[in-house]
Design a protein around this motif. Structure first.
Motif, PDB file in Angstrom:
ATOM      1  N   ASN A   1       0.825  -1.222  -0.044  1.00  0.00           N
ATOM      2  CA  ASN A   1      -0.073  -0.133  -0.282  1.00  0.00           C
ATOM      3  C   ASN A   1       0.980   1.253  -0.020  1.00  0.00           C
ATOM      4  O   ASN A   1       0.629   2.107  -0.853  1.00  0.00           O
ATOM      5  CB  ASN A   1      -1.124  -0.038   1.049  1.00  0.00           C
ATOM      6  N   GLU A   2       1.927   1.263   0.851  1.00  0.00           N
ATOM      7  CA  GLU A   2       2.622   2.357   0.974  1.00  0.00           C
ATOM      8  C   GLU A   2       3.731   2.604  -0.464  1.00  0.00           C
ATOM      9  O   GLU A   2       3.817   3.684  -0.444  1.00  0.00           O
ATOM     10  CB  GLU A   2       3.897   2.206   2.112  1.00  0.00           C
ATOM     11  N   VAL A   3       4.030   1.500  -0.907  1.00  0.00           N
ATOM     12  CA  VAL A   3       4.870   1.697  -2.198  1.00  0.00           C
ATOM     13  C   VAL A   3       4.039   2.158  -3.355  1.00  0.00           C
ATOM     14  O   VAL A   3       4.412   3.006  -4.041  1.00  0.00           O
ATOM     15  CB  VAL A   3       5.708   0.448  -2.297  1.00  0.00           C
ATOM     16  N   PHE A   4       2.777   1.569  -3.198  1.00  0.00           N
ATOM     17  CA  PHE A   4       1.974   2.251  -4.403  1.00  0.00           C
ATOM     18  C   PHE A   4       1.516   3.324  -4.252  1.00  0.00           C
ATOM     19  O   PHE A   4       1.639   4.535  -5.139  1.00  0.00           O
ATOM     20  CB  PHE A   4       0.677   1.233  -4.288  1.00  0.00           C
ATOM     21  N   LYS A   5       1.203   4.023  -2.938  1.00  0.00           N
ATOM     22  CA  LYS A   5       0.858   5.365  -2.641  1.00  0.00           C
ATOM     23  C   LYS A   5       2.031   6.218  -3.003  1.00  0.00           C
ATOM     24  O   LYS A   5       1.843   7.359  -3.800  1.00  0.00           O
ATOM     25  CB  LYS A   5       0.355   5.286  -1.386  1.00  0.00           C
ATOM     26  N   ASP A   6       3.234   6.011  -2.506  1.00  0.00           N
ATOM     27  CA  ASP A   6       4.280   6.945  -2.476  1.00  0.00           C
ATOM     28  C   ASP A   6       4.821   6.958  -4.039  1.00  0.00           C
ATOM     29  O   ASP A   6       4.921   8.204  -4.489  1.00  0.00           O
ATOM     30  CB  ASP A   6       5.277   6.595  -1.655  1.00  0.00           C
ATOM     31  N   SER A   7       4.568   5.768  -4.641  1.00  0.00           N
ATOM     32  CA  SER A   7       5.285   5.813  -6.031  1.00  0.00           C
ATOM     33  C   SER A   7       4.384   6.556  -7.025  1.00  0.00           C
ATOM     34  O   SER A   7       4.891   7.160  -8.118  1.00  0.00           O
ATOM     35  CB  SER A   7       5.879   4.322  -6.676  1.00  0.00           C
ATOM     36  N   THR A   8       3.130   6.450  -6.953  1.00  0.00           N
ATOM     37  CA  THR A   8       1.993   7.079  -7.472  1.00  0.00           C
ATOM     38  C   THR A   8       2.026   8.662  -7.195  1.00  0.00           C
ATOM     39  O   THR A   8       1.897   9.391  -8.193  1.00  0.00           O
ATOM     40  CB  THR A   8       0.683   6.184  -7.763  1.00  0.00           C
ATOM     41  N   GLN A   9       2.081   8.889  -5.879  1.00  0.00           N
ATOM     42  CA  GLN A   9       1.807  10.441  -5.623  1.00  0.00           C
ATOM     43  C   GLN A   9       3.057  11.279  -5.444  1.00  0.00           C
ATOM     44  O   GLN A   9       3.157  12.583  -5.536  1.00  0.00           O
ATOM     45  CB  GLN A   9       0.934  10.468  -4.339  1.00  0.00           C
ATOM     46  N   ASN A  10       4.175  10.694  -5.143  1.00  0.00           N
ATOM     47  CA  ASN A  10       5.361  11.209  -4.902  1.00  0.00           C
ATOM     48  C   ASN A  10       6.463  10.544  -5.961  1.00  0.00           C
ATOM     49  O   ASN A  10       7.391  10.191  -5.567  1.00  0.00           O
ATOM     50  CB  ASN A  10       6.088  11.393  -3.603  1.00  0.00           C
TER      51      ASN A  10
END
Length: 550
Positions: free
Chosen positions: A277-286
């Protein structure tokens, strides 16, 4: 309360079965919402950087049970967090309990990185070396490493990581004649003996690099055809381009499809899903790089080291045998995917029934429709509300689901729509109770497991219960099921746990329900999927107040 997870580790690590299919599951990422970011190089760079950011946050102690703090100075501090900070840690759980919040156990997380399961005779070992700073990259069966952390432990510049990955993607070396990656797919004792041969043949240093790498990034040279192809590739692949013993493999195909394939002994879906979840969120948003970003002008040929293994005839023979076994096993596995598009979580909640209960009921009804019987069913449930908690079993097969399946399939015309709705509601209510009991440590499977373990370890003769046919049947889980719902995850799956079983990975989304089902030749997975679809149609019809025909 603390759970002694030792026996659970023993169960995994003492098993001599191959980790491929028998234990390792996969979870696929959704595509990046910005289409052009799904380019293999861009996405591999962004996900690698986000994974290392997660590692840094975790090791700095800033990864709270529910909140991801990359910049703790600016993090939001709600009243609860302010309050809980001043409570001694021995009592803080009580403060959390008072507001009905259960901070989840995170004792597994340290094994996410720099970790590998090492094959040993009789019982494997988990190995972690947090000092290592390099990433392991597999492409076309070749092994590469380069540092993703510098000497001070800071993340290497994203443009440099991008340059190194571009260099690896442009390497035209052929696949090795004897791909080493087949070995971890072997029976564990066979692999343990072959590993000893590898070590004594001068491969100690290269194996150390493989085992201690931060994680394994697998770059596949082909695009994905469809969901079935995607599932086969992420669950097992061709045996050449994975290191199945690594705590996890992050896989990226030519068209930017991404998944995590993970080794199961060290941890469960909860830790991996949080990471995902964190990798998806971070790689798509930042995102660290854009499709237009230029890789850094660095000398990748000196920064990237290609690992070479010294193989003798015995090792080459071992690899050939492992490949034959791998190919023969994979030929026996069938996967199929179902997407039910007529509704999902929103509709079911509106009708006041549990979405998970309805999905489980559809599997019970499907099996009953296909084979005319009810069978032992396993649904995994996390017990991470307890210290060192792993999992407990929810037993979805009940007198309620059996009655419901019989009514829907054998005699729908004998029951009014209201009666059928009532049966679904009963199934839902009972399933909710079972789920709550399992999550709070009130299931029976792990208790029986522990008592058996104690009897064996203390040399007490096994009580009659464990010799009983009913106990054997209960633990022969023909339907093995696990659910995932997350904005990051598209689908996830695993193989059956018994030769005559189904492996059912499913997700109930807002307006659709999906599942990916696996089987060996003893079962017909395509027919089962059709029966699940028909069961969901019938359940939704009844919940809408319509009458169903047999």
């Amino acid at each position: 309360m603390m759970i002694n997870s030792g026996p659970w580790f023993d169960m995994y690590l003492s098993s001599r079965d191959s980790v491929v299919l028998n234990f390792n599951p996969f979870m696929c990422f959704n595509p990046d919402p910005k289409v052009e970011y799904n380019d293999q190089l861009t996405r591999a760079t962004n996900m690698t950087v986000s994974a290392i950011r997660f590692l840094k946050t975790l090791r700095a102690g800033y990864l709270e049970p529910e909140v991801f703090h990359l910049n703790p100075d600016k993090s939001d501090t709600q009243t609860f967090k302010r309050l809980i900070r001043f409570v001694p840690s021995s009592l803080s759980w009580f403060g959390a309990y008072m507001v009905n919040a259960y901070p989840l156990d995170m004792s597994q997380y340290f094994r996410l990185f720099n970790s590998t399961r090492l094959p040993k005779l009789n019982r494997d070992e988990l190995f972690t070396n947090e000092k290592a700073k390099h990433l392991l990259v597999l492409r076309n069966g070749n092994f590469y490493i380069f540092d993703v952390l510098d000497r001070d432990g800071n993340i290497v510049k994203p443009s440099e990581i991008q340059a190194h990955l571009k260099y690896i993607l442009s390497d035209s070396s052929p696949a090795p004649a004897f791909p080493l990656a087949y070995l971890p797919s072997e029976n564990r004792d066979i692999w343990a003996l072959l590993r000893q041969k590898l070590l004594s043949n001068g491969n100690e240093e290269v194996l150390q690099k493989v085992d201690s790498a931060v994680f394994c990034l697998c770059l596949d040279d082909f695009p994905i055809k469809d969901l079935v192809h995607l599932s086969h590739n992420m669950l097992h692949g061709d045996g050449v381009n994975r290191w199945y013993d690594k705590s996890f493999n992050l896989i990226l195909t030519k068209d930017g499809n991404a998944a995590i394939h993970f080794e199961h002994s060290w941890g469960d879906g909860v830790a991996v899903l949080r990471f995902q979840n964190e990798v998806f969120k971070d790689s798509t948003q930042n995102p660290a790089v854009t499709p237009q970003s230029q890789p850094a002008a660095v000398d990748s040929s000196s920064a990237v080291q290609k690992l070479n293994f010294k193989l003798n005839d015995a090792l080459k023979a071992g690899i050939i045998k492992a490949k034959q076994n791998f190919d023969a096993t994979m030929e026996t596995l069938t996967l199929d995917v179902m997407q039910f598009k007529k509704g999902g979580k929103e509709f079911l909640k509106e009708k006041k029934v549990s979405p998970d209960a309805v999905a489980q009921l559809s599997f019970q009804m499907a099996f009953f429709r296909q084979y005319g019987q009810t069978v032992a069913t396993y649904e995994s449930c996390s017990t991470a509300a307890f210290k060192h908690g792993r999992t407990e079993t929810i037993r979805p097969t009940s007198i309620y689901t059996k009655k419901c399946a019989e009514a829907f399939i054998r005699q729908p015309s004998k029951h009014s729509t209201e009666e059928l709705q009532q049966m679904i509601a009963e199934c839902s209510k009972y399933h909710g109770q079972l789920t709550k009991e399992a999550a709070m440590g009130q299931g029976f499977d792990r208790h029986l497991f522990s008592l058996r373990y104690l009897a064996t370890s203390k040399g007490i003769p096994l009580p009659d219960l464990y010799q009983d046919q009913a106990y054997a049947q209960l633990n022969h889980n023909i339907l093995s099921t696990s659910t995932l719902s997350s904005p990051a995850v598209n689908i996830g799956g695993f193989a059956p746990v018994v030769p005559d079983g189904f492996g059912v990975g499913y997700g109930v989304h807002d307006d659709w329900i999906g599942c990916i089902v696996s089987s060996y030749p003893a079962r017909n997975v395509h027919e089962f999927i059709q029966c699940v679809h028909k069961s969901l149609e019938d359940i939704f019809h009844v919940l809408e107040g319509k009458h169903i025909d047999g």
